[in-house]
Design a protein around this motif. Structure first.
Motif, PDB file in Angstrom:
ATOM      1  N   UNK A   8       0.836  -1.208   0.000  1.00  0.00           N
ATOM      2  CA  UNK A   8       0.000   0.000   0.000  1.00  0.00           C
ATOM      3  C   UNK A   8       0.868   1.255   0.000  1.00  0.00           C
ATOM      4  N   UNK A   9       1.983   1.200   0.742  1.00  0.00           N
ATOM      5  CA  UNK A   9       2.876   2.351   0.868  1.00  0.00           C
ATOM      6  C   UNK A   9       4.163   2.098   0.088  1.00  0.00           C
ATOM      7  N   UNK A  10       4.075   2.296  -1.211  1.00  0.00           N
ATOM      8  CA  UNK A  10       5.184   2.067  -2.129  1.00  0.00           C
ATOM      9  C   UNK A  10       5.627   3.394  -2.725  1.00  0.00           C
ATOM     10  N   UNK A  11       6.930   3.560  -2.878  1.00  0.00           N
ATOM     11  CA  UNK A  11       7.490   4.756  -3.511  1.00  0.00           C
ATOM     12  C   UNK A  11       8.240   4.357  -4.775  1.00  0.00           C
ATOM     13  N   UNK A  12       8.253   5.250  -5.737  1.00  0.00           N
ATOM     14  CA  UNK A  12       9.027   5.086  -6.964  1.00  0.00           C
ATOM     15  C   UNK A  12      10.336   5.845  -6.793  1.00  0.00           C
ATOM     16  N   UNK A  13      11.461   5.184  -7.054  1.00  0.00           N
ATOM     17  CA  UNK A  13      12.772   5.837  -6.998  1.00  0.00           C
ATOM     18  C   UNK A  13      13.422   5.718  -8.373  1.00  0.00           C
ATOM     19  N   UNK A  14      13.723   6.861  -8.971  1.00  0.00           N
ATOM     20  CA  UNK A  14      14.371   6.897 -10.278  1.00  0.00           C
ATOM     21  C   UNK A  14      15.792   7.414 -10.101  1.00  0.00           C
ATOM     22  N   UNK A  47      -2.049   7.911  -8.163  1.00  0.00           N
ATOM     23  CA  UNK A  47      -2.448   7.197  -6.943  1.00  0.00           C
ATOM     24  C   UNK A  47      -1.942   7.886  -5.671  1.00  0.00           C
ATOM     25  N   UNK A  48      -1.341   9.054  -5.840  1.00  0.00           N
ATOM     26  CA  UNK A  48      -0.854   9.815  -4.698  1.00  0.00           C
ATOM     27  C   UNK A  48       0.325   9.184  -3.977  1.00  0.00           C
ATOM     28  N   UNK A  49       1.130   8.412  -4.700  1.00  0.00           N
ATOM     29  CA  UNK A  49       2.279   7.726  -4.103  1.00  0.00           C
ATOM     30  C   UNK A  49       3.554   8.546  -4.328  1.00  0.00           C
ATOM     31  N   UNK A  50       4.496   8.468  -3.392  1.00  0.00           N
ATOM     32  CA  UNK A  50       5.720   9.268  -3.488  1.00  0.00           C
ATOM     33  C   UNK A  50       6.604   8.889  -4.673  1.00  0.00           C
TER      34      UNK A  50
END
Length: 184
Positions: A8-14, A47-50
């Motif tokens: 549910x609490x997943x972040x994308x890191x590029x 989805x409002x995710x970081x």
């Protein structure tokens, strides 16, 4: 695909999708990597995710057998190719990995993040170093396999097939976006 779920609490890191580095990756599928990164950014924003965008402005001081590039870097070297928005987390690093000597872990913990999805350049350097550290910090790690590239195709394949399965799960951009809607 081996990715089974996204928390549910997943972040994308590029990692290192910046002008000075992507310029070297033109012959290594960087256009597709950037297109897939844009799709991931859009899906995470929706989805409002970081979203974390990482750039590098230096290098670790240790001695290596391979000489570091010398000379003055262009003024726009570290400029992100995919501009960050106000709510994005931006991290500037001085080493391969995005966790060492940065506030990335604190930023993710403050937001309750339990899983990270990684993309960027280079698969076997910045992405792999960040994946290793994320795993060691206790995050669930997922690599977007079509949102990474490397100037060394052998190293790229080694990371994808030998290293990443030991650190987490992998999946294509489309597969990971589909999993976003199934989060618990």
């Amino acid at each position: 695909m081996t990715a089974t779920t996204l928390d549910r609490d997943t972040a994308l890191i590029l990692i290192d999708l910046q002008k000075g580095i992507t310029a070297f990756a033109a012959d290594f599928g960087i256009d597709q990597v950037l297109a897939n990164a844009e799709q991931l950014i859009a899906a995470f924003r929706e989805r409002g995710l970081p979203i974390v965008q990482v750039n590098v402005t230096g290098g670790a001081p240790g001695r290596t057998e391979r000489a570091a590039r010398g000379g003055e870097l262009p003024a726009d070297w570290a400029e992100l190719v995919l501009p960050a928005e106000e709510d994005d987390i931006t991290v500037t690093k001085q080493t391969w990995g995005a966790f060492h000597a940065t506030d990335l872990d604190a930023e993710l913990r403050r937001r309750g993040i339990t899983q990270v999805v990684l993309g960027g350049v280079a698969t076997s350097v910045g992405v792999e170093s960040t994946a290793r550290s994320a795993y060691e910090h206790g995050y669930n790690v997922t690599i977007a396999t079509d949102a990474v590239t490397d100037l060394d195709p052998v190293s790229h394949e080694h990371s994808l097939n030998r290293i990443f399965p030991k650190l987490g799960e992998t999946g294509s951009t489309a597969e990971l976006i589909a999993l976003l809607d199934q989060r618990g």
